[in-house]
Design a protein around this motif. Structure first.
Motif, PDB file in Angstrom:
ATOM      1  N   ARG A 298      -5.376  -6.543   2.148  1.00 39.14           N
ATOM      2  CA  ARG A 298      -5.108  -7.920   2.617  1.00 39.14           C
ATOM      3  C   ARG A 298      -6.368  -8.772   2.547  1.00 39.14           C
TER       4      ARG A 298
ATOM      5  N   ILE B  96      -4.184  -1.020   4.359  1.00 43.07           N
ATOM      6  CA  ILE B  96      -3.358  -2.235   4.370  1.00 43.07           C
ATOM      7  C   ILE B  96      -4.243  -3.455   4.630  1.00 43.07           C
ATOM      8  N   GLU B  97      -5.109  -3.346   5.614  1.00 41.10           N
ATOM      9  CA  GLU B  97      -5.986  -4.463   5.934  1.00 41.10           C
ATOM     10  C   GLU B  97      -7.052  -4.655   4.857  1.00 41.10           C
ATOM     11  N   THR B  98      -7.524  -3.564   4.277  1.00 45.05           N
ATOM     12  CA  THR B  98      -8.502  -3.671   3.192  1.00 45.05           C
ATOM     13  C   THR B  98      -7.928  -4.474   2.034  1.00 45.05           C
TER      14      THR B  98
ATOM     15  N   HIS C 145       0.855  -1.176   0.000  1.00 52.93           N
ATOM     16  CA  HIS C 145       0.000   0.000   0.000  1.00 52.93           C
ATOM     17  C   HIS C 145       0.895   1.231   0.000  1.00 52.93           C
TER      18      HIS C 145
ATOM     19  N   TRP D 237       3.973  -1.590   3.318  1.00 53.95           N
ATOM     20  CA  TRP D 237       3.808  -0.135   3.179  1.00 53.95           C
ATOM     21  C   TRP D 237       5.022   0.443   2.460  1.00 53.95           C
TER      22      TRP D 237
ATOM     23  N   LEU E 166      -3.355   4.260   6.326  1.00 48.27           N
ATOM     24  CA  LEU E 166      -2.763   2.956   6.638  1.00 48.27           C
ATOM     25  C   LEU E 166      -3.798   1.847   6.814  1.00 48.27           C
ATOM     26  N   ALA E 167      -5.012   2.209   7.162  1.00 44.59           N
ATOM     27  CA  ALA E 167      -6.046   1.178   7.326  1.00 44.59           C
ATOM     28  C   ALA E 167      -6.302   0.421   6.035  1.00 44.59           C
TER      29      ALA E 167
ATOM     30  N   ARG F  87       3.341   2.689  13.035  1.00 45.54           N
ATOM     31  CA  ARG F  87       1.920   2.343  12.986  1.00 45.54           C
ATOM     32  C   ARG F  87       1.654   1.264  11.939  1.00 45.54           C
ATOM     33  N   ALA F  88       2.301   1.400  10.776  1.00 45.50           N
ATOM     34  CA  ALA F  88       2.107   0.407   9.712  1.00 45.50           C
ATOM     35  C   ALA F  88       2.518  -0.983  10.174  1.00 45.50           C
TER      36      ALA F  88
ATOM     37  N   ARG G 220       0.474  -1.736  14.200  1.00 45.25           N
ATOM     38  CA  ARG G 220      -0.993  -1.766  14.208  1.00 45.25           C
ATOM     39  C   ARG G 220      -1.558  -2.534  13.024  1.00 45.25           C
ATOM     40  N   TRP G 221      -0.976  -2.358  11.841  1.00 46.52           N
ATOM     41  CA  TRP G 221      -1.572  -2.920  10.637  1.00 46.52           C
ATOM     42  C   TRP G 221      -0.820  -4.114  10.078  1.00 46.52           C
TER      43      TRP G 221
END
Length: 302
Positions: free
Chosen positions: A189, A185-187, A168, A198, A182-183, A210-211, A214-215
């Protein structure tokens, strides 16, 4: 000469240093980038192989001196074997982004993996050519919709790359940290089932932390310059070695702090176990050491 992948030397988070066009077409400076990336704790260093007349259309080149001058940013093809060998010597992987079809075969004997840039995500022919080599492929997804990403993943898989890694990113140079999103990343995935990392253009340590934490980004790519004198440094999206080196060290500290998950006393706690309150009277330390304790001998009895 076939360059082997140094995968056994990699840490759990892969940091890829993107040299981009900061090499000045100078072999010695290019080697210094490899050494700087290795010293900072990177898993790989990446260059770009392009030819201006196969990167921009004739209409743009005829009208834009600015784009024509980017010929001065081209990586000499004869550097590639030497750069790959230097990477192998210092224990990191060599990669290079191909920007024209013949570059795929020119790079194949030397790269540990291919990285495809965001701007080429729509080019099925390039995706397929990289996938058919059997080498791992990393694809950046800046500017793309989730449908475009899904199509690109299908092209890679249909041509032999069963497990592409996606990055991402926000293709703004530099990227405002509030637009890192950054959210996503999960989308990505969840939509593709691929490993997702990232590609950073923010030069903000907090964004990388955070990347990762958290993600769950397993791959972090970033633009590197040696000294603030690279062609792209002035734009504001390049890290310097000391900056990124500190981030990599901090990320690894955080990962090491995870431990094994078993709830039991760790070595640094063991000396204090006998100094807990005794269950019989609620007083410290345990009764079994009270009579033996002395100020002089407390270290031995702890």
């Amino acid at each position: 000469m076939l360059i082997k992948c140094n995968s056994e030397l990699k840490s759990s988070i892969e940091f890829i240093a993107e040299v981009s066009s900061n090499h000045h077409r100078n072999l010695s400076r290019s080697m210094d980038f490899i050494d700087a990336a290795a010293n900072a704790g990177c898993s790989a260093v990446k260059f770009q192989l392009f030819k201006i007349d196969q990167l921009f259309s004739r209409e743009i080149l005829d009208r834009s001196e600015q784009h024509r001058k980017r010929k001065e940013w081209e990586l000499p093809l004869e550097f590639v074997p030497q750069l790959a060998h230097r990477c192998y010597e210092v224990g990191i992987d060599f990669s290079c982004t191909p920007f024209y079809l013949d570059a795929v075969s020119e790079l194949e004997p030397y790269v540990a993996f291919y990285k495809i840039a965001s701007y080429e995500l729509l080019w099925d022919g390039l995706l397929a050519a990289c996938a058919r080599t059997g080498k791992p492929v990393i694809l950046s997804t800046g500017m793309a919709t989730i449908d475009e990403i899904g199509h690109a993943v299908n092209v890679l898989k249909q041509n032999g790359c069963s497990s592409p890694t996606l990055l991402h990113c926000t293709s703004a140079y530099p990227t405002p940290y509030r637009e890192a999103n950054l959210a996503a990343i999960e989308t990505i995935r969840q939509a593709t089932g691929c490993d997702v990392g990232w590609s950073d253009h923010t030069v903000e340590p907090a964004v990388i932390y955070r990347a990762v934490h958290r993600w769950g980004a397993q791959v972090i790519e970033f633009h590197l310059d040696l000294d603030g004198k690279g062609e792209e440094f002035g734009a504001g999206h390049c890290w310097l070695p000391d900056q990124i080196g500190e981030v990599i060290r901090e990320v690894n500290k955080g990962i090491e702090a995870d431990g094994n998950g078993i709830k039991e006393p760790v070595p640094s706690e063991l000396p204090d176990r006998l100094w807990r309150a005794d269950p019989s009277d609620g007083l410290r330390p345990m009764k079994e050491i009270r009579d033996q304790w002395s100020v002089m001998g407390q270290g031995d009895l702890a």
